[in-house]
Design a protein around this motif. Structure first.
Motif, PDB file in Angstrom:
ATOM      1  N   PRO A 192       0.787  -1.240   0.000  1.00  0.00           N
ATOM      2  CA  PRO A 192       0.000   0.000   0.000  1.00  0.00           C
ATOM      3  C   PRO A 192       0.814   1.282   0.000  1.00  0.00           C
ATOM      4  CG  PRO A 192      -0.120  -1.098   2.140  1.00  0.00           C
ATOM      5  CD  PRO A 192       0.521  -2.061   1.208  1.00  0.00           C
ATOM      6  N   GLN A 193       2.047   1.262   0.505  1.00  0.00           N
ATOM      7  CA  GLN A 193       2.833   2.484   0.578  1.00  0.00           C
ATOM      8  C   GLN A 193       3.841   2.621  -0.563  1.00  0.00           C
ATOM      9  OE1 GLN A 193       2.058   4.876   2.749  1.00  0.00           O
ATOM     10  NE2 GLN A 193       0.406   3.474   3.348  1.00  0.00           N
ATOM     11  N   ALA A 194       3.941   1.616  -1.415  1.00  0.00           N
ATOM     12  CA  ALA A 194       4.918   1.653  -2.505  1.00  0.00           C
ATOM     13  C   ALA A 194       4.495   2.642  -3.579  1.00  0.00           C
ATOM     14  CB  ALA A 194       5.085   0.260  -3.105  1.00  0.00           C
ATOM     15  N   ARG A 195       5.485   3.302  -4.170  1.00  0.00           N
ATOM     16  CA  ARG A 195       5.221   4.234  -5.266  1.00  0.00           C
ATOM     17  C   ARG A 195       5.753   3.732  -6.598  1.00  0.00           C
ATOM     18  NH1 ARG A 195       3.193   9.143  -4.565  1.00  0.00           N
ATOM     19  NH2 ARG A 195       2.922   9.976  -2.458  1.00  0.00           N
ATOM     20  N   SER A 196       6.654   2.771  -6.574  1.00  0.00           N
ATOM     21  CA  SER A 196       7.250   2.270  -7.808  1.00  0.00           C
ATOM     22  C   SER A 196       7.436   0.767  -7.716  1.00  0.00           C
ATOM     23  CB  SER A 196       8.609   2.940  -8.077  1.00  0.00           C
ATOM     24  OG  SER A 196       8.501   4.348  -8.065  1.00  0.00           O
ATOM     25  N   PHE A 221      10.844   6.707  -5.876  1.00  0.00           N
ATOM     26  CA  PHE A 221      10.549   6.807  -7.301  1.00  0.00           C
ATOM     27  C   PHE A 221      11.684   6.188  -8.116  1.00  0.00           C
ATOM     28  CE2 PHE A 221       7.885  10.065  -5.358  1.00  0.00           C
ATOM     29  CZ  PHE A 221       6.666   9.804  -5.972  1.00  0.00           C
ATOM     30  N   GLN A 222      11.866   6.678  -9.335  1.00  0.00           N
ATOM     31  CA  GLN A 222      12.823   6.052 -10.243  1.00  0.00           C
ATOM     32  C   GLN A 222      14.238   6.045  -9.696  1.00  0.00           C
ATOM     33  OE1 GLN A 222      10.386   8.144 -10.839  1.00  0.00           O
ATOM     34  NE2 GLN A 222       9.765   8.219 -12.992  1.00  0.00           N
ATOM     35  N   GLY A 223      14.583   7.090  -8.938  1.00  0.00           N
ATOM     36  CA  GLY A 223      15.926   7.144  -8.367  1.00  0.00           C
ATOM     37  C   GLY A 223      16.218   5.967  -7.458  1.00  0.00           C
ATOM     38  N   GLU A 224      15.201   5.511  -6.727  1.00  0.00           N
ATOM     39  CA  GLU A 224      15.403   4.359  -5.845  1.00  0.00           C
ATOM     40  C   GLU A 224      15.570   3.079  -6.656  1.00  0.00           C
ATOM     41  OE1 GLU A 224      13.360   2.266  -1.914  1.00  0.00           O
ATOM     42  OE2 GLU A 224      12.743   4.277  -2.549  1.00  0.00           O
ATOM     43  N   LEU A 225      14.825   2.959  -7.753  1.00  0.00           N
ATOM     44  CA  LEU A 225      15.020   1.809  -8.642  1.00  0.00           C
ATOM     45  C   LEU A 225      16.416   1.835  -9.259  1.00  0.00           C
ATOM     46  CD1 LEU A 225      11.581   1.738 -10.490  1.00  0.00           C
ATOM     47  CD2 LEU A 225      12.360   0.184  -8.681  1.00  0.00           C
ATOM     48  N   ASP A 226      16.878   3.029  -9.601  1.00  0.00           N
ATOM     49  CA  ASP A 226      18.223   3.204 -10.142  1.00  0.00           C
ATOM     50  C   ASP A 226      19.263   2.675  -9.161  1.00  0.00           C
ATOM     51  OD1 ASP A 226      20.831   4.471 -10.501  1.00  0.00           O
ATOM     52  OD2 ASP A 226      19.884   5.776 -11.971  1.00  0.00           O
ATOM     53  N   ARG A 227      19.148   3.080  -7.908  1.00  0.00           N
ATOM     54  CA  ARG A 227      20.120   2.632  -6.904  1.00  0.00           C
ATOM     55  C   ARG A 227      20.033   1.127  -6.682  1.00  0.00           C
ATOM     56  NH1 ARG A 227      18.434   7.591  -4.840  1.00  0.00           N
ATOM     57  NH2 ARG A 227      16.804   6.637  -3.553  1.00  0.00           N
ATOM     58  N   LEU A 228      18.821   0.584  -6.718  1.00  0.00           N
ATOM     59  CA  LEU A 228      18.636  -0.847  -6.491  1.00  0.00           C
ATOM     60  C   LEU A 228      19.315  -1.677  -7.569  1.00  0.00           C
ATOM     61  CD1 LEU A 228      17.191  -3.000  -4.728  1.00  0.00           C
ATOM     62  CD2 LEU A 228      15.217  -2.755  -6.246  1.00  0.00           C
ATOM     63  N   TYR A 229      19.306  -1.166  -8.800  1.00  0.00           N
ATOM     64  CA  TYR A 229      19.868  -1.929  -9.919  1.00  0.00           C
ATOM     65  C   TYR A 229      21.175  -1.352 -10.457  1.00  0.00           C
ATOM     66  CZ  TYR A 229      15.595  -4.676 -10.084  1.00  0.00           C
ATOM     67  OH  TYR A 229      14.559  -5.531  -9.764  1.00  0.00           O
ATOM     68  N   TRP A 231      22.124   1.713 -11.841  1.00  0.00           N
ATOM     69  CA  TRP A 231      22.168   2.383 -13.136  1.00  0.00           C
ATOM     70  C   TRP A 231      23.097   3.597 -13.121  1.00  0.00           C
ATOM     71  CZ3 TRP A 231      18.931  -1.285 -14.918  1.00  0.00           C
ATOM     72  CH2 TRP A 231      18.777  -1.385 -16.297  1.00  0.00           C
ATOM     73  N   GLY A 232      23.061   4.378 -12.044  1.00  0.00           N
ATOM     74  CA  GLY A 232      23.977   5.500 -11.899  1.00  0.00           C
ATOM     75  C   GLY A 232      23.606   6.762 -12.657  1.00  0.00           C
ATOM     76  N   LEU A 233      22.304   7.043 -12.788  1.00  0.00           N
ATOM     77  CA  LEU A 233      21.858   8.272 -13.441  1.00  0.00           C
ATOM     78  C   LEU A 233      21.693   9.398 -12.425  1.00  0.00           C
ATOM     79  CD1 LEU A 233      19.096   6.868 -15.848  1.00  0.00           C
ATOM     80  CD2 LEU A 233      21.520   7.247 -16.330  1.00  0.00           C
ATOM     81  N   GLN A 234      21.576  10.628 -12.932  1.00  0.00           N
ATOM     82  CA  GLN A 234      21.293  11.782 -12.091  1.00  0.00           C
ATOM     83  C   GLN A 234      19.798  12.033 -12.140  1.00  0.00           C
ATOM     84  OE1 GLN A 234      23.650  13.370 -10.252  1.00  0.00           O
ATOM     85  NE2 GLN A 234      25.104  11.833 -11.003  1.00  0.00           N
ATOM     86  N   TRP A 235      19.180  12.237 -10.961  1.00  0.00           N
ATOM     87  CA  TRP A 235      17.721  12.367 -10.904  1.00  0.00           C
ATOM     88  C   TRP A 235      17.308  13.668 -10.239  1.00  0.00           C
ATOM     89  CZ3 TRP A 235      14.746   8.911 -13.436  1.00  0.00           C
ATOM     90  CH2 TRP A 235      15.347   7.705 -13.793  1.00  0.00           C
ATOM     91  N   GLY A 236      16.155  14.159 -10.642  1.00  0.00           N
ATOM     92  CA  GLY A 236      15.553  15.337 -10.033  1.00  0.00           C
ATOM     93  C   GLY A 236      14.064  15.313 -10.260  1.00  0.00           C
ATOM     94  N   ARG A 237      13.385  16.321  -9.772  1.00  0.00           N
ATOM     95  CA  ARG A 237      11.936  16.398  -9.894  1.00  0.00           C
ATOM     96  C   ARG A 237      11.541  16.638 -11.343  1.00  0.00           C
ATOM     97  NH1 ARG A 237       7.194  14.684  -7.742  1.00  0.00           N
ATOM     98  NH2 ARG A 237       5.530  16.213  -7.996  1.00  0.00           N
ATOM     99  N   GLY A 238      10.623  15.809 -11.865  1.00  0.00           N
ATOM    100  CA  GLY A 238      10.158  15.968 -13.237  1.00  0.00           C
ATOM    101  C   GLY A 238       8.653  16.125 -13.274  1.00  0.00           C
TER     102      GLY A 238
END
Length: 251
Positions: A192-196, A221-229, A231-238
């Motif tokens: 219930p509390q997951a966003r991604s 959000f996507q940044g957490e998925l990035d860290r989990l896998y 990827w190493g991208l730069q993230w910000g509010r979109g």
């Protein structure tokens, strides 16, 4: 079950289809991988579709009583019932992280208008943004004729700027290869509390194109998925517009 049903099901014993349908493969925790290469489906455009609706158990009390009094209302399409005033407002979006063999990394998603390209790198294209859980859903296309250039693609689903409510939706991601059965991954776990949610990984493993079920829910959000896998991208509010304050870039 008739003799014909048993005959056709017997031809599909390699997979856990989860249903009587022989033209589908359901990826589960127990049977989590399938090879597109071995299926002869590693060419052409791979279509990845997100389709979702609200769970019928979350229909409000007054509407439930109305259904009891007027049972023919149950014949309405799920998306019509799923977006009544008694339901929580949920907007599920489909996206993916990609990494090419030359080291290029990025994201394809509605946020920031990062829709990709089907004929040029990254050979991934998002078609449309379904904000209402319609029958067509959202679709990503992957050009597998350029599979040698693709290292890995992580397909994910996230809730954009609304109350987390994965537990109130019934969502399914379906892969439609150019040849062979479709591949289905259900998102029925209650978080219930997951966003991604990281749904499925498409990976080039020593020249073999593998599809692997992930279904990992995260609270960010996507940044957490990035860290989990990694990827190493730069993230910000979109935002869902032609412009974004910040967006994923190359690693």
């Amino acid at each position: 079950m008739g003799l014909l049903d048993r005959f056709w099901r017997g031809r599909d014993t390699e997979f856990d289809s989860g249903s009587a349908a022989t033209n589908s493969i359901e990826l589960t925790k127990r049977h989590s991988e399938v090879s597109l290469t071995k299926q002869g489906a590693a060419t052409g455009n791979l279509r990845i579709n997100l389709n979702w609706r609200m769970r019928s158990s979350d229909i409000g009390g007054p509407q439930r009583e109305s259904l009891l009094r007027h049972p023919f209302k149950a014949l309405k399409p799920p998306e019509v019932m799923g977006h009544s005033q008694s339901m929580v407002n949920v907007d599920l979006d489909l996206g993916c992280l990609y990494e090419l063999e030359d080291g290029t990394k990025g994201v394809v998603q509605p946020l920031g208008g990062l829709l990709g390209d089907i004929n040029d790198p990254p050979y991934v294209k998002l078609s449309g943004d379904d904000r209402f859980g319609s029958a067509s859903g959202e679709t990503i296309y992957v050009n597998l004729d350029h599979r040698e250039a693709i290292k890995r693609i992580l397909v994910f689903v996230y809730i954009y700027d609304q109350t987390p409510a994965f537990d109130r939706t019934h969502a399914i991601v379906t892969l439609y290869p150019s040849n062979g059965p479709r591949i289905e991954i259900g998102l029925d776990e209650r978080h219930p509390q997951a966003r991604s949610c990281a749904v499925v990984m498409i990976e080039n493993v020593k020249g073999e194109l593998m599809v692997r079920r992930e279904v990992k829910f995260v609270y960010g959000f996507q940044g957490e998925l990035d860290r989990l896998y990694g990827w190493g991208l730069q993230w910000g509010r979109g935002y869902k517009s032609t412009k974004a304050d910040a967006q994923g870039g190359r690693g």
